[in-house]
Design a protein around this motif. Structure first.
Motif, PDB file in Angstrom:
ATOM      1  N   SER A 175      37.277 -29.596  55.341  1.00 19.48           N
ATOM      2  CA  SER A 175      36.076 -29.296  54.579  1.00 19.48           C
ATOM      3  C   SER A 175      36.275 -29.609  53.095  1.00 19.48           C
ATOM      4  N   ALA A 176      37.417 -29.242  52.559  1.00 22.45           N
ATOM      5  CA  ALA A 176      37.698 -29.511  51.145  1.00 22.45           C
ATOM      6  C   ALA A 176      37.767 -31.008  50.868  1.00 22.45           C
ATOM      7  N   ILE A 177      38.387 -31.746  51.754  1.00 22.81           N
ATOM      8  CA  ILE A 177      38.481 -33.203  51.583  1.00 22.81           C
ATOM      9  C   ILE A 177      37.094 -33.830  51.655  1.00 22.81           C
ATOM     10  N   SER A 178      36.283 -33.356  52.583  1.00 17.41           N
ATOM     11  CA  SER A 178      34.915 -33.882  52.709  1.00 17.41           C
ATOM     12  C   SER A 178      34.097 -33.610  51.457  1.00 17.41           C
ATOM     13  N   LEU A 179      34.211 -32.403  50.922  1.00 15.57           N
ATOM     14  CA  LEU A 179      33.476 -32.069  49.699  1.00 15.57           C
ATOM     15  C   LEU A 179      33.955 -32.909  48.522  1.00 15.57           C
ATOM     16  N   ALA A 180      35.248 -33.158  48.442  1.00 18.42           N
ATOM     17  CA  ALA A 180      35.778 -34.000  47.367  1.00 18.42           C
ATOM     18  C   ALA A 180      35.254 -35.430  47.500  1.00 18.42           C
ATOM     19  N   ALA A 181      35.195 -35.939  48.727  1.00 16.89           N
ATOM     20  CA  ALA A 181      34.679 -37.290  48.949  1.00 16.89           C
ATOM     21  C   ALA A 181      33.207 -37.386  48.553  1.00 16.89           C
ATOM     22  N   ILE A 182      32.438 -36.366  48.874  1.00 19.44           N
ATOM     23  CA  ILE A 182      31.026 -36.354  48.489  1.00 19.44           C
ATOM     24  C   ILE A 182      30.890 -36.330  46.972  1.00 19.44           C
ATOM     25  N   ALA A 183      31.695 -35.504  46.310  1.00 17.49           N
ATOM     26  CA  ALA A 183      31.634 -35.418  44.851  1.00 17.49           C
ATOM     27  C   ALA A 183      31.997 -36.753  44.207  1.00 17.49           C
ATOM     28  N   LEU A 184      33.031 -37.406  44.720  1.00 13.09           N
ATOM     29  CA  LEU A 184      33.427 -38.706  44.173  1.00 13.09           C
ATOM     30  C   LEU A 184      32.352 -39.754  44.387  1.00 13.09           C
ATOM     31  N   SER A 185      31.715 -39.740  45.540  1.00  9.62           N
ATOM     32  CA  SER A 185      30.663 -40.724  45.792  1.00  9.62           C
ATOM     33  C   SER A 185      29.454 -40.470  44.896  1.00  9.62           C
ATOM     34  N   LEU A 186      29.155 -39.204  44.643  1.00  7.48           N
ATOM     35  CA  LEU A 186      28.042 -38.904  43.730  1.00  7.48           C
ATOM     36  C   LEU A 186      28.362 -39.348  42.309  1.00  7.48           C
ATOM     37  N   CYS A 187      29.615 -39.173  41.891  1.00  8.24           N
ATOM     38  CA  CYS A 187      30.019 -39.636  40.555  1.00  8.24           C
ATOM     39  C   CYS A 187      29.900 -41.158  40.462  1.00  8.24           C
ATOM     40  N   MET A 199      27.918 -43.093  42.189  1.00 10.06           N
ATOM     41  CA  MET A 199      26.500 -43.451  42.178  1.00 10.06           C
ATOM     42  C   MET A 199      25.885 -43.205  40.798  1.00 10.06           C
ATOM     43  N   LYS A 200      26.275 -42.105  40.169  1.00  9.96           N
ATOM     44  CA  LYS A 200      25.743 -41.789  38.852  1.00  9.96           C
ATOM     45  C   LYS A 200      26.189 -42.831  37.821  1.00  9.96           C
ATOM     46  N   LYS A 201      27.460 -43.246  37.904  1.00  8.30           N
ATOM     47  CA  LYS A 201      27.963 -44.277  36.990  1.00  8.30           C
ATOM     48  C   LYS A 201      27.233 -45.602  37.211  1.00  8.30           C
ATOM     49  N   GLU A 202      27.055 -45.964  38.475  1.00  6.20           N
ATOM     50  CA  GLU A 202      26.371 -47.210  38.807  1.00  6.20           C
ATOM     51  C   GLU A 202      24.931 -47.177  38.303  1.00  6.20           C
ATOM     52  N   GLN A 203      24.285 -46.045  38.442  1.00  4.12           N
ATOM     53  CA  GLN A 203      22.909 -45.907  37.991  1.00  4.12           C
ATOM     54  C   GLN A 203      22.817 -46.045  36.464  1.00  4.12           C
ATOM     55  N   SER A 204      23.778 -45.465  35.747  1.00  4.91           N
ATOM     56  CA  SER A 204      23.747 -45.566  34.298  1.00  4.91           C
ATOM     57  C   SER A 204      24.063 -46.980  33.838  1.00  4.91           C
ATOM     58  N   ILE A 205      24.893 -47.709  34.566  1.00  5.84           N
ATOM     59  CA  ILE A 205      25.194 -49.105  34.232  1.00  5.84           C
ATOM     60  C   ILE A 205      23.938 -49.957  34.447  1.00  5.84           C
ATOM     61  N   GLN A 206      23.191 -49.721  35.508  1.00 10.74           N
ATOM     62  CA  GLN A 206      21.996 -50.497  35.794  1.00 10.74           C
ATOM     63  C   GLN A 206      20.904 -50.232  34.764  1.00 10.74           C
ATOM     64  N   ARG A 207      20.868 -49.047  34.181  1.00 10.58           N
ATOM     65  CA  ARG A 207      19.885 -48.748  33.145  1.00 10.58           C
ATOM     66  C   ARG A 207      20.161 -49.537  31.877  1.00 10.58           C
ATOM     67  N   LEU A 208      21.441 -49.809  31.611  1.00 12.66           N
ATOM     68  CA  LEU A 208      21.797 -50.549  30.398  1.00 12.66           C
ATOM     69  C   LEU A 208      21.374 -52.005  30.474  1.00 12.66           C
TER      70      LEU A 208
END
Length: 59
Positions: A35-47, A49-58
């Protein structure tokens, strides 16, 4: 049945219970780790996605 035989039967029963409890504990620890590994993987994927989204805005 003598008192010694009754004690041996009881200790065998407690041994089985002890093994079952150890197995249960092992399963619980493994489930918590997965469960902890899964939550960490989800958090990393969200990070990511957020970085990719901010790069596309630029652009």
């Amino acid at each position: 049945m003598t008192e010694g035989n009754a004690c041996q039967g009881a200790s065998k029963q407690h041994g089985g219970t002890k093994r079952a409890m150890l197995a249960y504990g092992g399963i619980q620890i493994t489930a918590a780790a997965v469960s902890a590994i899964s939550l960490a993987a989800i958090a990393l994927s969200l990070c990511a996605m957020k970085k990719e989204q901010s790069i596309q805005r630029l652009h």
